[in-house]
Design an enzyme around this catalytic site. Structure first.
Site, PDB file in Angstrom:
ATOM      1  N   ALA A  73       0.834  -1.197   0.000  1.00  0.00           N
ATOM      2  CA  ALA A  73       0.000   0.000   0.000  1.00  0.00           C
ATOM      3  C   ALA A  73       0.872   1.251   0.000  1.00  0.00           C
ATOM      4  O   ALA A  73       2.084   1.176   0.216  1.00  0.00           O
ATOM      5  CB  ALA A  73      -0.920  -0.011   1.217  1.00  0.00           C
ATOM      6  N   GLN A  75       1.521   3.676   2.035  1.00  0.00           N
ATOM      7  CA  GLN A  75       2.361   3.866   3.217  1.00  0.00           C
ATOM      8  C   GLN A  75       2.912   2.522   3.719  1.00  0.00           C
ATOM      9  O   GLN A  75       2.899   2.224   4.916  1.00  0.00           O
ATOM     10  CB  GLN A  75       1.574   4.577   4.320  1.00  0.00           C
ATOM     11  CG  GLN A  75       1.417   6.063   4.098  1.00  0.00           C
ATOM     12  CD  GLN A  75       2.747   6.811   4.170  1.00  0.00           C
ATOM     13  OE1 GLN A  75       3.680   6.390   4.850  1.00  0.00           O
ATOM     14  NE2 GLN A  75       2.828   7.939   3.466  1.00  0.00           N
ATOM     15  N   SER A  76       3.443   1.733   2.803  1.00  0.00           N
ATOM     16  CA  SER A  76       3.938   0.399   3.145  1.00  0.00           C
ATOM     17  C   SER A  76       5.239   0.447   3.948  1.00  0.00           C
ATOM     18  O   SER A  76       6.252   0.978   3.479  1.00  0.00           O
ATOM     19  CB  SER A  76       4.160  -0.407   1.857  1.00  0.00           C
ATOM     20  OG  SER A  76       4.879  -1.593   2.124  1.00  0.00           O
ATOM     21  N   ASN A  77       5.214  -0.130   5.148  1.00  0.00           N
ATOM     22  CA  ASN A  77       6.438  -0.285   5.942  1.00  0.00           C
ATOM     23  C   ASN A  77       7.394  -1.260   5.264  1.00  0.00           C
ATOM     24  O   ASN A  77       8.612  -1.081   5.283  1.00  0.00           O
ATOM     25  CB  ASN A  77       6.108  -0.805   7.340  1.00  0.00           C
ATOM     26  CG  ASN A  77       5.196   0.123   8.111  1.00  0.00           C
ATOM     27  OD1 ASN A  77       5.409   1.327   8.129  1.00  0.00           O
ATOM     28  ND2 ASN A  77       4.185  -0.434   8.742  1.00  0.00           N
ATOM     29  N   ALA A  79       7.747  -1.817   2.063  1.00  0.00           N
ATOM     30  CA  ALA A  79       8.405  -1.169   0.922  1.00  0.00           C
ATOM     31  C   ALA A  79       9.595  -0.350   1.396  1.00  0.00           C
ATOM     32  O   ALA A  79      10.693  -0.411   0.820  1.00  0.00           O
ATOM     33  CB  ALA A  79       7.406  -0.285   0.179  1.00  0.00           C
TER      34      ALA A  79
END
Length: 342
Positions: A73, A75-77, A79
């Site tokens: 998503a 705000q992917s942690n 990523a």
């Protein structure tokens, strides 16, 4: 379980601390609360994905990759931690970011984890919500491969059998810490989403016969789907580790009552939990995973789900960088604040 049989690049700051949360425990009137600080694993503010990436990125290097790709998503942690790990190893990184919330907030779309993705040198592309993101990932990876790149594609959340090794190993680490401290653990609670953390933990706990119930607080999928995803991955992870059959279906438990309107959309309970942890313990949670996990824990305590005499470990999956994409969800100095300023 002998994890040295698997390729691994040890960059995480381990073991992470296991600490009491005395003020939060007192505020809630018991039970006794502890926290496993997997927000402190290192690499770009830390988080649970770093444990998984130790095994995933080692596999990428072993396969001769010169580029890694993943998806998540906005705000992917995961990523952000993948981009940081790739930077540390000198690999190119491309990330597919899915618009799961439909937010037009510039902070959400450009700040927090998104800013850090780019700061670490990753390139990103946006995808509409609701797509089969792992299929989209493979499509784009094939485009890079056609140009001669050696791409290692990591599924969302790093949730494969290779990634789940990180949390099977964490289960051993946590139990060893508790044993050294003469600390009896009655329950472990954490946020569960892409399934890899919970699948790894339950596999590890069952393989060492820890007899500690594990509860995942869901952040996206309905309960039957979440539990099915975790169970299937746990079964495959156990086979990879050489202990097939250690995980039974009843071992996998998820509570999905705290998702709210959807993935990545904060609930009032989530905001309250973030403020309680920040103001009582000096610990930052995020509005997507750890905040909703903590909201579930707090509500279950208030409703008598746990005995007052029990000891609960909350496994902090990290994600505080995402807070800077959600500043509009918080209100201070008035009725919007969950806890009055002390």
């Amino acid at each position: 379980m002998h994890f040295s049989r698997f390729p691994r690049i040890q960059l995480a700051h381990l073991p992470t601390a296991l600490e009491p949360m005395e003020r939060l425990s007192a505020e809630l009137g018991g039970p006794e609360l502890w926290i496993k600080r997997d927000d402190c694993t290192g690499l770009s503010t830390g988080g649970n994905k770093t444990r998984k990436l130790e095994f995933l990125m080692a596999e990428a290097k072993e396969q001769g990759a010169d580029m890694v790709m993943t998806q998540g998503a906005t705000q992917s942690n995961h990523a952000r931690q993948t981009a940081a790990f790739a930077a540390r190893l000198g690999l190119d990184c491309h990330i597919l970011l899915e618009d799961r919330t439909g937010s037009n907030d510039p902070n959400y779309n450009q700040n927090g984890n998104v800013f850090l993705d780019h700061l670490h040198g990753a390139t990103t592309s946006k995808c509409a919500g609701g797509l089969d993101m792992n299929a989209e990932l493979e499509k784009v990876a094939d485009e890079f491969r056609a140009k001669g790149r050696k791409v290692y594609a990591i599924p969302g959340g790093g949730s494969s059998t290779t990634g789940a090794l990180g949390y099977a190993n964490c289960a051993m680490e946590l139990v060893n810490q508790a044993n050294a401290m003469d600390l009896r653990i009655d329950h472990i609670v954490h946020a569960t989403g892409s399934a890899g953390t919970q699948a790894g933990l339950i596999t590890g706990l069952k393989a060492i016969n820890a007899n500690i119930p594990l509860l995942g607080i869901g952040v996206r999928a309905p309960k039957p789907k979440q539990e099915e995803n975790v169970y299937n991955l746990a079964v495959a992870t156990a086979e990879k580790l050489g202990c097939p059959g250690v995980v039974a279906r009843d071992d996998v438990v998820a509570n999905t009552d705290y998702v709210g309107e959807g993935y990545g959309i904060p609930t009032p309970g989530c905001i309250e939990a973030i403020e309680m942890f920040a103001r009582l313990e000096g610990i930052l949670l995020d509005p997507v995973y750890s905040g909703k996990g903590a909201a579930g824990l707090i509500d279950l305590i208030r409703n008598g789900h746990f005995k007052q005499s029990e000891r609960i470990v909350f496994l902090h999956t990290g994600g505080s960088a995402a807070l800077f994409g959600y500043t509009s969800a918080f209100s201070y100095g008035g009725a919007g604040s969950a806890i009055a300023a002390e």
